[in-house]
Structures are given as C-alpha cells and as structure tokens.
Write an enzyme that holds these catalytic residues in place. Sequence first.
Site, PDB file in Angstrom:
ATOM      1  N   VAL A 113       0.828  -1.221   0.000  1.00 36.14           N
ATOM      2  CA  VAL A 113       0.000   0.000   0.000  1.00 36.14           C
ATOM      3  C   VAL A 113       0.859   1.267   0.000  1.00 36.14           C
ATOM      4  CG1 VAL A 113      -0.184   0.291   2.517  1.00 36.14           C
ATOM      5  CG2 VAL A 113      -2.122   0.931   1.085  1.00 36.14           C
ATOM      6  N   TYR A 237      -0.924   1.280  25.437  1.00 35.91           N
ATOM      7  CA  TYR A 237      -1.484   1.661  24.139  1.00 35.91           C
ATOM      8  C   TYR A 237      -1.531   3.191  23.937  1.00 35.91           C
ATOM      9  CZ  TYR A 237      -3.774   1.021  19.717  1.00 35.91           C
ATOM     10  OH  TYR A 237      -4.030   1.030  18.373  1.00 35.91           O
ATOM     11  N   THR A 277      -7.343  -9.999  16.222  1.00 36.39           N
ATOM     12  CA  THR A 277      -6.999 -10.030  14.796  1.00 36.39           C
ATOM     13  C   THR A 277      -5.518 -10.376  14.707  1.00 36.39           C
ATOM     14  OG1 THR A 277      -6.303  -7.715  14.682  1.00 36.39           O
ATOM     15  CG2 THR A 277      -8.624  -8.139  14.203  1.00 36.39           C
TER      16      THR A 277
HETATM   17  P1  NAI Z   1      -5.417  -7.062  10.282  1.00 30.00           P
HETATM   18  O1  NAI Z   1      -4.013  -7.499  10.501  1.00 30.00           O
HETATM   19  O2  NAI Z   1      -6.499  -8.047  10.405  1.00 30.00           O
HETATM   20  O3  NAI Z   1      -5.550  -6.359   8.828  1.00 30.00           O
HETATM   21  C1  NAI Z   1      -4.530  -5.536   8.309  1.00 30.00           C
HETATM   22  C2  NAI Z   1      -4.694  -5.362   6.826  1.00 30.00           C
HETATM   23  O4  NAI Z   1      -3.624  -4.531   6.342  1.00 30.00           O
HETATM   24  C3  NAI Z   1      -4.598  -6.682   6.022  1.00 30.00           C
HETATM   25  O5  NAI Z   1      -5.533  -6.641   4.961  1.00 30.00           O
HETATM   26  C4  NAI Z   1      -3.180  -6.639   5.436  1.00 30.00           C
HETATM   27  O6  NAI Z   1      -3.016  -7.359   4.214  1.00 30.00           O
HETATM   28  C5  NAI Z   1      -3.058  -5.146   5.185  1.00 30.00           C
HETATM   29  N1  NAI Z   1      -1.662  -4.698   5.062  1.00 30.00           N
HETATM   30  C6  NAI Z   1      -0.690  -4.713   5.992  1.00 30.00           C
HETATM   31  N2  NAI Z   1       0.459  -4.210   5.473  1.00 30.00           N
HETATM   32  C7  NAI Z   1       0.177  -3.860   4.195  1.00 30.00           C
HETATM   33  C8  NAI Z   1       0.941  -3.298   3.142  1.00 30.00           C
HETATM   34  N3  NAI Z   1       2.217  -2.935   3.300  1.00 30.00           N
HETATM   35  N4  NAI Z   1       0.337  -3.099   1.939  1.00 30.00           N
HETATM   36  C9  NAI Z   1      -0.963  -3.462   1.750  1.00 30.00           C
HETATM   37  N5  NAI Z   1      -1.731  -3.986   2.721  1.00 30.00           N
HETATM   38  C10 NAI Z   1      -1.173  -4.182   3.925  1.00 30.00           C
HETATM   39  O7  NAI Z   1      -5.604  -5.829  11.296  1.00 30.00           O
HETATM   40  P2  NAI Z   1      -6.859  -5.113  11.978  1.00 30.00           P
HETATM   41  O8  NAI Z   1      -6.827  -5.425  13.420  1.00 30.00           O
HETATM   42  O9  NAI Z   1      -8.107  -5.274  11.207  1.00 30.00           O
HETATM   43  O10 NAI Z   1      -6.361  -3.585  11.878  1.00 30.00           O
HETATM   44  C11 NAI Z   1      -6.887  -2.634  10.957  1.00 30.00           C
HETATM   45  C12 NAI Z   1      -6.886  -1.270  11.634  1.00 30.00           C
HETATM   46  O11 NAI Z   1      -7.807  -1.293  12.727  1.00 30.00           O
HETATM   47  C13 NAI Z   1      -5.532  -0.856  12.216  1.00 30.00           C
HETATM   48  O12 NAI Z   1      -5.339   0.526  11.990  1.00 30.00           O
HETATM   49  C14 NAI Z   1      -5.704  -1.121  13.698  1.00 30.00           C
HETATM   50  O13 NAI Z   1      -4.870  -0.320  14.504  1.00 30.00           O
HETATM   51  C15 NAI Z   1      -7.174  -0.740  13.877  1.00 30.00           C
HETATM   52  N6  NAI Z   1      -7.816  -1.241  15.087  1.00 30.00           N
HETATM   53  C16 NAI Z   1      -7.718  -2.579  15.454  1.00 30.00           C
HETATM   54  C17 NAI Z   1      -8.293  -2.998  16.628  1.00 30.00           C
HETATM   55  C18 NAI Z   1      -8.208  -4.445  17.051  1.00 30.00           C
HETATM   56  O14 NAI Z   1      -8.468  -4.709  18.234  1.00 30.00           O
HETATM   57  N7  NAI Z   1      -7.919  -5.367  16.191  1.00 30.00           N
HETATM   58  C19 NAI Z   1      -9.043  -2.083  17.494  1.00 30.00           C
HETATM   59  C20 NAI Z   1      -9.162  -0.753  16.984  1.00 30.00           C
HETATM   60  C21 NAI Z   1      -8.540  -0.351  15.832  1.00 30.00           C
END
Ligand code: NAI
Length: 394
Positions: A113, A237, A277
């Site tokens: 990305v 955090y 996740t």
């Molecule tokens: P996840 O690990 O399930 O999803 C991350 C996504 O980013 C995946 O689709 C992955 O392929 C993509 N990705 C990572 N590096 C990449 C790159 N260089 N190029 C293209 N795609 C890339 O993570 P999750 O937990 O869904 O996190 C998403 C957002 O939500 C983050 O900003 C996280 O901080 C936020 N968040 C997560 C919470 C949780 O408890 N899981 C709570 C609140 C916010």
Amino acid sequence: MRIEPVIQGVVARTAHPLGCEQAVLQQIEYVKSAKPITQGPKRVLILGASSGFGLAARIALTFGGANADTIGVSFERGPSEKGVGSAGYFNNLAFKKFAEREGHIAVNINGDVFSDAVREQVVEAIETYFEGEVDLVIYSIASGMRRKPGSDEFWRSAIKPIGDAVSGATIVLENDTWVDTTLEPANDEEIDSTLHVMGGEDWESWIDTLINNESIAPGCKTIAFSYVGPSITHPIYLDGTLGRAKIDLHQTSHSLNLKLANFDGGAYATVCKALVTKASVFIPGLSPYMLALYRVMKEKGTHEGCIEQMHRLFSDKLYSHTSVPVDGERLVRMDDWELNPNTQQRVREVLAEMNGSNFQQMGDYAGFKAEFLRLNGFGFDGIDYDADVDLERF
Ligand code: NAI
C-alpha cells in the site's frame, strides 16, 4: 496436502483455504440477516481489505444492503514452496468468488500500500471499474513497517510505552502460556518510526493522490480505524508509541475533513473495540485485558466481532444520519459498549484476580484462541481437516 494449524509465538504460519472461505461466508450470512445498510456507498476502496476490520467492512458494504462494488488492497502471500499461503490471501479469493456470484465488482490488488506502483494500479482500477470515482475510502492498514519513499530503507514500528517502562503479560498462543514482560520505553527514533508506519501520513497521501487524479466522487467519505481503550490499557497503548500514532491519525482526519468538504464529503477516525486479529494479538501486554473483556462482554451479551462492529458502523452511524454522530474530538465511537462503565468495572475486577496460573479460567481464553484459529480457517464445523487440500486450485 493436509493442513494443520501451526502457530509460532502469536503468529499463524498456516491457513486453511476452505476454512477461510467458511469464515467469509459466515460474515456474509450475518450481514444478510441483519438490519440493511441503507443509503450506503456504491463504489468503495478498501486499503487493508483482506482481514480484520477491512474485510468485515468490505463484506458489510457488499452484502449488507448497500450492494457496493469494491476495490481491495492488501499484502498477502499465496501458496508457494515457502508455505501454504496467508489467511488474507484465501479470504480475498473467497470474497471475490461470492461477490461476483451476486453480480458485484470485486477487484483484488495484492501489493504494498505504501508503494507508488499500487497507487497507480488503484487509480487505473477506479477508472476501469468505477467510472473514475470512489464514494468511500476505508484505510484499515495494520503494518509493522513501511518503505521510505524512493529508498530501500524502512520505518519499523515499535510497540512500546513512552517515558517509563511498563510491566504486563503477553499470552503466547503457540503454547498457551502467560509470559510476564517488562517493556522498556521507546526512544525518539522508535516513536517517530511508528508514527510514519501507523499514523495518518499515508492515509492523507492516499486521499491527496485520489484528489489529484479527480477520483473523489461528490459526497465521498473516508474513514480510518483507531483504538483508545480504558485507562488500564493506556500505559501500553494510548500513552505509548501506537497511541501517539493514533492521535496523529485523529489529527489527520481533521485536515482530510477540510479537504473533502470541497466535495461535500468528510473524513472520520473511527474508534473500534479491542478484538482478536492478526494485528492485535501482536501487541504485548494487551492480551490479559482482552481475555477479561471478552468474558465480560459475552456475559453481558454486548460482545461484537469485526463484522458486527462494521455493520453497526455503516447502518447506525456513517450512513443513517444527515451528519455523522461524533464525540467532542470528532471521533466516531464504536467502542461505546466496550467502555460502558459497568463493563469496565467488571473487567477491572476480573483482571485484579487474573494471573499466569488461572488466566484460562478467569478470562475467555478458549474464546480468544478459537477466534484466532478461525481467523486462519481452523475450527469450523463441516470442514474435513483430515482431507488433503489441493493448493493448486488457489
Ligand atoms: P489485520 O491485521 O487483520 O488487517 C490488516 C490489513 O492490512 C490486512 O488486509 C493486510 O493485508 C493489510 N496490510 C498490511 N500491510 C500492508 C501493506 N504494506 N500493503 C498493503 N496492505 C497491507 O488488522 P486489523 O486489526 O483489522 O487492523 C486494521 C486497523 O484497525 C488498524 O489501523 C488497527 O490499529 C485498527 N484497530 C484494530 C483494533 C483491534 O483490536 N484489532 C481495534 C481498533 C482499531
């Protein structure tokens, strides 16, 4: 070949393609039976579409009433001699199959990305499939590193406290053990690098790219996900490197909101609930809190997974009012049920009693681990995990 779950530390090294398909299908079934998302966006770009919140958002908007077409960017590994492939890779395939079966456009772009090449591919896909414009951009990237523009060097995020060391425990999913840890504070370079990887800079530059390419539709919105959490989690955090990056993301939402106001649109940082996740299990010191939270929210009947959170976001907040409901800092709060005072009081009581020998009983460890395995396609009824999987099909 037969595919078994292999976990190294807190990282899954295998994924089951048929189980991943099942995970996608179950989320589709949930949104189809839930309250329809009305007035939703039709052309959606999801950066980070293959798992967690990004995948759930994609499913909710495609199958939950809005009938959106989507372009999804993610960075995933397919099957190779190095391994069976990542869950996100199989999730992407499953999503595309089900979406196209119902007549929706579902373009998957697999690449970094942060690279110019992916930006160019996305702009081209918007031209080809979306008549040149998007109605919603979801930024859901969770990454450990980002290549510095035009360089072979990387910024690497460090998940550390700022100022003082913090003691906590990490639960190692590989062998179900509780490991007491002390996290030393980050130095200035680590704080700065984490900001570059997980702050708002890349989100802003994506929106700038889309504005410059005239790819923003009238009324276009953009969201990115954040976490705040209760005060007991703040040392690791909100007051640490990740929190510093999230505060930067919140500030970015204000500048993007001004830019998108020119299109009658808006930008919102959306604060979500703590959920299992691939990314969150990696945060040292957070898992005991999550075990307590899972137990208490399930007892109270308020537990939500990624799909429930995303469905509620679109049906009740982002597309159901003339103006999006926000708090005093202009954040969309999806962590309202997590931060409910009674819930947090009970979580504190559970945590006060939890330790390395009783965490499996005191917290919802079984639920936590089962959810982690399901993220990687394991633990679904109706799948014969003893059967050989022909990876050449994927
Ligand atoms: P996840 O690990 O399930 O999803 C991350 C996504 O980013 C995946 O689709 C992955 O392929 C993509 N990705 C990572 N590096 C990449 C790159 N260089 N190029 C293209 N795609 C890339 O993570 P999750 O937990 O869904 O996190 C998403 C957002 O939500 C983050 O900003 C996280 O901080 C936020 N968040 C997560 C919470 C949780 O408890 N899981 C709570 C609140 C916010």
